[in-house]
Design an enzyme around this catalytic site. Structure first.
Site, PDB file in Angstrom:
ATOM      1  N   ASP A   1      -3.106  23.830  20.342  1.00 38.69           N
ATOM      2  CA  ASP A   1      -4.038  23.616  19.239  1.00 38.69           C
ATOM      3  C   ASP A   1      -5.401  24.235  19.516  1.00 38.69           C
ATOM      4  O   ASP A   1      -5.895  24.204  20.650  1.00 38.69           O
ATOM      5  CB  ASP A   1      -4.185  22.098  19.032  1.00 38.69           C
ATOM      6  CG  ASP A   1      -5.236  21.754  18.011  1.00 38.69           C
ATOM      7  OD1 ASP A   1      -5.031  22.077  16.830  1.00 38.69           O
ATOM      8  OD2 ASP A   1      -6.269  21.151  18.387  1.00 38.69           O
TER       9      ASP A   1
ATOM     10  N   GLU B   1      -2.205  28.455  18.338  1.00 34.29           N
ATOM     11  CA  GLU B   1      -2.954  28.433  17.082  1.00 34.29           C
ATOM     12  C   GLU B   1      -4.232  29.246  17.254  1.00 34.29           C
ATOM     13  O   GLU B   1      -5.096  28.907  18.055  1.00 34.29           O
ATOM     14  CB  GLU B   1      -3.324  27.008  16.677  1.00 34.29           C
ATOM     15  CG  GLU B   1      -4.040  26.986  15.324  1.00 34.29           C
ATOM     16  CD  GLU B   1      -4.705  25.655  15.011  1.00 34.29           C
ATOM     17  OE1 GLU B   1      -4.759  25.300  13.828  1.00 34.29           O
ATOM     18  OE2 GLU B   1      -5.192  24.987  15.940  1.00 34.29           O
TER      19      GLU B   1
END
Length: 588
Positions: A232, A305
């Site tokens: 993330d 990401e």
């Protein structure tokens, strides 16, 4: 599977048409599992509730693994399931080594892994490396300057205003969730950096102890049987080094907005996309590869990401001497359309941005949505959801589906009173809709019954989308034709077609509205996807796209409102397309 058999399967899955003999492939390239995988993102809080508290959980996910298997999914990626105060619904982790009680226990997680392996499904976890919760024991120890934790986070004395004598943040940096990226801590008498919510202090990756700790997190969950990680929020992992006096530079005003609390008000030159971030990903890849070398088994995948520009994102893949992420997420089909709108020319630009920048020998991937973006059917238009699913399944590489895209789920309507997302809550009732991510996180729609079959409890943690009675899994499985059956047919084709797995790729916006992608492989049937993104009917000549294309094409899959018939052959020189019609065809 022979293509003739496949066609029969596709027609049954869609619920219409006749089978026809098609040429099978005689060429095959061995690829690792992730290179042609169908990844499926589960937002656990909203997928399936097993205990009636209105919150999705691990046992709920386990109960629906057969649904994922039936879809043809290769790997399910779970948004964070770790212990958390839930300020940012799991992205503020207080214990990286345990399960959030709302979601279950470690034993529940192990049961999920066991059942997934029985079904030959892989489970991927969300790895949140940039920050922890301020309730983490690490942060508490750092506040107290305990030995070994003094510099676990990014601390600074701040500046003293020469006029007022007041202490101020060290820089003008802004967080993603609006406002200053610095928070004063009374106990420690210093500011700490938080590029997300105040309750999410940034870890200090210039501290080797932090680097080692987060590698331990990866190894722990690999040992529990996961097949990899989605990492993330990588862009803000590092900030620039301070100068000799320990000071950082201010960011520059962009002019993009007059809202001084919005992150877009300033550049992010000093707080995003630093070269050290690339190296850290390479180190994590080594952790995964070492685990396979020591323990054997299949490869574990690293998904990244990054909404960064291509020059930065492509470095995540690795270089000539070092392996990096298997798949840096490709969000171009989201970002280009957000900026410019949906048409064939912009789709080509989005595809070009990835395929023309991707290093040789690497694997592409295609993402339509996630828990941070409005649902695909709402952003692209419900009439285009089949077309976009076709696109990501026909283009080369891996696909990523956010839960609900397979049935055409749309955004829920969330009032200010029901808003719980910190991004929205940090604004106000007048502007929260610009920021809140709640609409794309509403509970999954399983049935038309009470609470959409998501829970047998009396409430749901977010209100349901209002269209759940007409858009749900149960109904779409029983309908003769549905988004779900089209999605299943696309996955079945992609999993069985050597052309889609290994073939060369040609694509073009032959007009402003018509996009064509063709996959070809020697001694195998060619697959052609044709999409009309326009609002008027047109007749296209595909020989303009491929001058060797003279024979007729047989229809395999069509979008839900198309009136054409699967198994029928069409002349490529006079192919008619209704508004928003999308087709997947093949040569014989």
């Amino acid at each position: 599977m022979e293509l003739a058999t496949l066609l029969t399967f596709l027609l049954l899955a869609i619920g219409h048409g006749e089978g026809c003999q098609l040429q099978s492939s005689t060429s095959e390239t061995v690829k690792d599992w992730w290179q042609t995988a169908q990844f499926y993102q589960i937002y656990p809080r909203s997928f399936k509730d097993s205990d009636g508290d209105g919150i999705g959980d691990l046992n709920g996910i386990t109960s629906k693994l057969e649904y994922l298997k039936d879809l043809g999914i290769t790997a399910a990626w779970l948004s964070p399931i770790f212990t958390s105060p839930m300020v940012d619904f799991g992205y503020d982790i207080s214990d990286f080594f345990d399960i959030q009680p709302e979601y279950g226990t470690l034993d529940d997680f192990r049961a999920l892994i066991k059942r997934a392996k029985e079904l030959d499904l892989k489970i991927i976890l969300d790895f949140v490396p940039n920050h922890s919760s301020n309730e983490s024991s690490w942060f508490v120890k750092s506040v107290n300057r305990e030995k070994g934790y003094e510099d676990y986070y990014v601390w600074h004395d701040g500046k003293v205003n020469a006029t007022t004598g007041a202490r101020e943040p060290p820089t003008n940096w802004l967080q993603y969730f609006r406002g200053s990226a610095w928070q004063w801590n009374k106990e420690r008498q210093q500011y700490y950096l938080h590029q997300f919510a105040v309750q999410q202090p940034d870890l200090n990756y210039r501290n080797p102890l932090v680097v080692d700790q987060m590698k331990r997190v990866l190894r722990y969950w690999l040992n529990e049987g996961v097949s990899g990680f989605r990492c993330d929020a990588l862009p803000p992992l590092f900030e620039v080094l301070p100068d000799a006096e320990g000071q950082w530079p201010d960011e520059v005003v962009t002019g993009a907005t007059e809202d001084a609390d919005d992150r877009a008000y300033l550049t992010t030159t000093y707080i995003e996309n630093q070269p050290e971030t690339i190296d850290m990903v390479y180190q994590w890849r080594t952790v995964l590869d070492d685990h396979k070398r020591i323990h054997g088994g299949n490869s574990s995948v690293l998904l990244i990401e990054t909404y960064s520009p291509a020059w930065f994102s492509m470095q995540f893949y690795g270089n000539r001497s070092t392996e990096g992420a298997h798949l840096p997420f490709n969000f171009n089909l989201i970002t280009v359309m957000e900026q410019k709108g949906l048409n064939a020319s912009n789709v080509q630009e989005a595809v070009d941005l990835w395929l023309k920048n991707m290093p040789a020998g690497r694997t592409a991937n295609w993402v339509l949505g996630n828990h941070d973006k409005r649902r695909a059917a709402s952003r692209y238009g419900k009439e285009h959801i089949d077309a976009m699913n076709m696109l990501v399944m026909v283009l080369p590489g891996a696909s990523v589906t956010y839960q609900g895209e397979e049935i055409g789920m749309t955004d829920g309507e969330i009032s200010w009173e029901d808003t719980v997302d910190p991004w929205g809550c940090n604004s106000n009732a007048d502007i929260y809709e610009q920021y809140t991510r709640d609409p794309e996180r509403t509970p999954f729609q399983w049935t038309a019954g009470t609470n959409a079959g998501f829970t047998n409890g009396s409430t749901t943690w977010l209100p349901l989308a209002t269209d759940y009675e007409t858009i749900n899994v149960e109904k779409e499985l029983s309908d003769d034709r549905s988004h779900l059956k089209i999605y299943k047919a696309l996955v079945a084709l992609r999993k069985s077609s050597k052309t889609l797995q290994n073939g060369s790729t040609k694509y073009e916006a032959i007009t402003g509205d018509i996009f064509v992608v063709q996959r070809s492989l020697a001694n195998s049937a060619t697959i052609v996807g044709v999409i009309n993104f326009g609002s008027v009917a047109v007749t296209v000549d595909l020989s303009q796209f491929d001058k060797n294309r003279t024979e007729s094409l047989q229809l395999l899959i069509r979008s839900i409102d198309s009136t054409k018939v699967e198994g029928t052959r069409y002349d490529p020189k006079t192919l008619s397309l209704d508004p928003a019609e999308a087709l997947v065809l093949t040569t014989e």
